[in-house]
Design a protein around this motif. Structure first.
Motif, PDB file in Angstrom:
ATOM      1  N   UNK A   1     -28.136  37.266  72.233  1.00 53.72           N
ATOM      2  CA  UNK A   1     -27.250  37.235  73.425  1.00 53.72           C
ATOM      3  C   UNK A   1     -26.321  36.394  73.023  1.00 53.72           C
ATOM      4  N   UNK A   2     -24.549  36.014  72.009  1.00 54.89           N
ATOM      5  CA  UNK A   2     -24.432  35.019  71.561  1.00 54.89           C
ATOM      6  C   UNK A   2     -24.423  33.438  72.933  1.00 54.89           C
ATOM      7  N   UNK A   3     -24.468  32.589  71.640  1.00 53.49           N
ATOM      8  CA  UNK A   3     -24.274  30.914  71.842  1.00 53.49           C
ATOM      9  C   UNK A   3     -22.698  30.001  72.530  1.00 53.49           C
ATOM     10  N   UNK A   4     -22.072  29.879  73.944  1.00 53.59           N
ATOM     11  CA  UNK A   4     -20.976  29.402  73.674  1.00 53.59           C
ATOM     12  C   UNK A   4     -20.143  30.822  73.020  1.00 53.59           C
ATOM     13  N   UNK A   5     -20.651  31.667  74.148  1.00 50.69           N
ATOM     14  CA  UNK A   5     -19.861  33.254  74.502  1.00 50.69           C
ATOM     15  C   UNK A   5     -19.053  32.160  75.773  1.00 50.69           C
ATOM     16  N   UNK A   6     -17.322  32.800  74.813  1.00 53.36           N
ATOM     17  CA  UNK A   6     -16.576  32.512  76.162  1.00 53.36           C
ATOM     18  C   UNK A   6     -15.325  33.435  76.238  1.00 53.36           C
ATOM     19  N   UNK A   7     -15.239  34.103  77.328  1.00 50.99           N
ATOM     20  CA  UNK A   7     -14.208  35.496  77.179  1.00 50.99           C
ATOM     21  C   UNK A   7     -12.780  34.581  78.416  1.00 50.99           C
ATOM     22  N   UNK A   8     -11.546  34.306  77.568  1.00 48.54           N
ATOM     23  CA  UNK A   8     -10.809  33.445  77.479  1.00 48.54           C
ATOM     24  C   UNK A   8      -9.666  34.647  77.934  1.00 48.54           C
ATOM     25  N   UNK A   9      -8.731  34.823  79.409  1.00 50.18           N
ATOM     26  CA  UNK A   9      -7.303  35.530  78.929  1.00 50.18           C
ATOM     27  C   UNK A   9      -6.414  34.184  78.081  1.00 50.18           C
ATOM     28  N   UNK A  10      -5.392  35.794  78.000  1.00 56.26           N
ATOM     29  CA  UNK A  10      -4.416  34.961  76.849  1.00 56.26           C
ATOM     30  C   UNK A  10      -3.354  35.536  78.067  1.00 56.26           C
ATOM     31  N   UNK A  11      -1.883  35.379  76.910  1.00 54.91           N
ATOM     32  CA  UNK A  11      -0.791  36.009  77.468  1.00 54.91           C
ATOM     33  C   UNK A  11      -0.819  37.433  77.622  1.00 54.91           C
ATOM     34  N   UNK A  12      -1.716  37.833  76.054  1.00 53.29           N
ATOM     35  CA  UNK A  12      -1.653  39.122  75.946  1.00 53.29           C
ATOM     36  C   UNK A  12      -2.771  39.902  75.722  1.00 53.29           C
ATOM     37  N   UNK A  13      -3.944  39.070  76.142  1.00 51.98           N
ATOM     38  CA  UNK A  13      -5.340  39.534  76.191  1.00 51.98           C
ATOM     39  C   UNK A  13      -6.481  38.688  76.219  1.00 51.98           C
ATOM     40  N   UNK A  14      -7.507  39.210  75.251  1.00 48.71           N
ATOM     41  CA  UNK A  14      -8.715  38.051  75.694  1.00 48.71           C
ATOM     42  C   UNK A  14      -8.738  37.195  74.438  1.00 48.71           C
TER      43      UNK A  14
END
Length: 569
Positions: A103-116
């Motif tokens: 599993x990826x360390x420091x994994x972040x899934x952040x929202x942006x204006x037009x995607x992730x």
């Protein structure tokens, strides 16, 4: 030139530019980040995707990376331009990532204006596997039902070769586009396998580029279309001009217009129709000869307020002339200091005034002579400034006391204007809201226009009572007389007094010059005149000059009022 002198300008230039360059570098984290991304290198890319029976695309991407830093980021765009007005939107879920099978360390899934934006920790040679599910990939088009998704996207570095395998049951054809965003260049190869698997290869996807596949479904496909679209905001769309927007705007404005006119019809009209007014002869024949008699005993200031429903500069000036003619003050024209010198007048109080004066007349007399029993017109501005409101308040109150209005005209106008401004403000807010979320921005403009109409109609909203309307009719008759008749039919001994009494009424009705000349016409000799009681001039002044003198006085005194209070509202 010595080496020291040759090196001195260069040293100075370096000293001056180095801090600026250092500041620029310090304030440019984006540049540093871009440099870090540039050190990353993708050596291989593969992707496997499967369309499920409920119209979702399950994607697994494998990226071989030589990491130049400790983190790696990419962005999955979920909003793609569809046509000139709409964007196609996709849904992302179940997003995960592994690095080298863990599993990826420091994994972040952040929202942006037009995607992730997906970010994870990496170091050196890394194999990254992204897994996610995409919704809204099936669309109905004129060519039939189609499946599409920009599967390779969001990398800040180029991809040398991309190999894709996409399983789409009942696929009948496939095409693929690769390159910069919006590119229509076909992929290196794309073909449909025997088991409806799409095999796609692209040699070189540039940094920030995309690879989008598009495949058609046969009639046997049971998967349902689930594509979603959102309308792209633009100023033109927000204020769309078509039958629906124009029609609704016209209806809204029509309702506002009818409402404003209806309010005026029921609340703003005079209680009785005002007649044109038969000629009103203001002459009372008595034992001492003909005397001036105003209709219903109305005063000049009252005339102006009844006529235009506003207590203004003209009404105040006419009231002062009337007080002078009635011997409460005298107007003394001052000699000029030179032939082109400035004209001035001294006002001298003759009588303090008692209960015979109306409240607004007494207020004006006290305001003018607040600092003494004589004052120069040229000095009146500063002294009148804090006192004119009371005169105006008393004049408005007087027309209500006389029964000519049920409510103060200024208060009525203020209420209507306030309502109009509130509606105008609501229209501004509504316009902004409608322009942001719909195409009906013009409807907000219609509400704004309705508010403006309400405020404008409100200026004519003060309604006269039946008694006020009758007085207005008689004032119209008086105006007809003053405009068309003269004092020449009266005995010579009464002409000066009669013309003097008419003058304040003529001033408020725009006939000052005519009746000033009527006074001047009573000068029957060439000798200088001392004055006529309420008006006197400098040495060698002639009564025949009073026309010009009074015109100048009215202008000067009215100007001092305007300076004291920038006109009345």
């Amino acid at each position: 030139m010595s080496p020291k002198r040759r090196l001195l300008p260069a040293a100075l230039l370096i000293c001056l530019t180095a801090p600026v360059a250092g500041l620029f570098v310090a304030l440019s984290p984006v540049s540093a980040q871009a440099a870090g991304q540039a050190d990353d290198q993708i050596t291989a890319y593969t992707a496997d995707a499967t369309l499920t029976k409920d119209g979702q695309l399950q994607v697994k991407e494998t990226v071989d990376l030589n990491a130049g830093g400790t983190t790696f980021s990419r962005t999955l765009t979920t909003r793609v331009r569809s046509d000139s007005e709409r964007d196609r939107t996709y849904g992302l879920k179940d997003v995960s990532a592994t690095v080298n099978g863990q599993p990826a360390q420091g994994f972040e899934n952040q929202s942006t204006d037009d995607g992730r934006k997906l970010t994870l920790n990496v170091s050196g040679q890394s194999k990254i596997v992204y897994s996610y599910t995409v919704d809204n990939v099936v669309a109905d088009t004129t060519e039939g039902r189609e499946v599409s998704w920009p599967i390779v996207q969001g990398f800040a570095v180029s991809v040398p070769t991309a190999n894709l395998s996409v399983s789409v049951p009942f696929a009948t054809w496939v095409t693929c586009f690769a390159g910069r965003t919006g590119s229509s260049m076909p992929c290196t190869s794309s073909q449909l396998g025997e088991s409806a698997d799409l095999q796609i290869q692209q040699n070189g996807v540039p940094a920030g580029g995309r690879l989008t596949f598009l495949t058609g479904l046969s009639d046997q496909a049971t998967v349902q279309a689930n594509a979603q679209y959102s309308t792209r905001w633009s100023l033109g769309r927000a204020f769309t001009v078509d039958s629906s927007t124009i029609g609704l705007a016209v209806i809204v404005f029509g309702i506002g217009l009818l409402g404003a006119v209806g309010l005026w019809f029921f609340r703003g009209r005079d209680a009785a129709k005002v007649g044109e007014g038969a000629p009103e002869r203001p002459v009372l024949d008595g034992a001492d000869g003909p005397q001036f008699a105003a209709p219903d005993g109305i005063r000049p200031g009252q005339v102006g307020t009844v006529v235009d429903e506003t207590a203004d500069v003209v009404d105040i000036t006419a009231t002062l002339l009337d007080l002078a003619v009635r011997n409460y003050l005298t107007i003394v024209e001052q000699p000029r200091e030179s032939h082109f010198g400035k004209l001035d007048w001294e006002l001298q109080r003759l009588h303090p005034g008692g209960p015979e004066l109306l409240p607004y007349e007494k207020a004006l007399l006290d305001a003018v002579f607040a600092d003494g029993d004589s004052v120069l017109v040229s000095t009146l501005g500063p002294s009148l400034r804090p006192r004119l409101n009371l005169v105006r308040e008393q004049l408005y109150a007087d027309v209500v006391t006389q029964g000519w209005f049920n409510n103060r005209p200024d208060a009525v106008r203020n209420r209507w204007t306030t309502a109009g401004v509130v509606l105008l403000g609501a229209g501004v807010v509504l316009t902004i809201v409608l322009a942001i979320v719909t195409k009906f921005g013009l409807v907000g403009f219609a509400v704004m226009a309705a508010g403006l109409v309400l405020a404008l109609v409100g200026q004519a909203a003060p309604a006269r009572t039946a008694r006020g309307a009758a007085v207005l009719g008689r004032v119209a008759g008086l105006q007809h007389y003053l405009a068309n008749e003269s004092s020449s039919t009266l005995p010579q001994s009464h002409r000066l007094e009669f013309a003097s009494r008419c003058l304040p009424y003529a001033a408020v009705l725009g006939l000052t010059e005519k009746w000033a000349l009527e006074i001047a016409a009573t000068d029957d000799d060439d000798d200088p005149d001392a004055g006529i009681g309420w008006y006197s001039g400098p040495e060698n002044w002639h009564l025949s000059d009073i026309g010009e003198s009074l015109s100048n006085f009215v202008t000067a005194f009215g100007g001092s009022l305007t300076t004291a209070r920038r006109l009345f509202g």
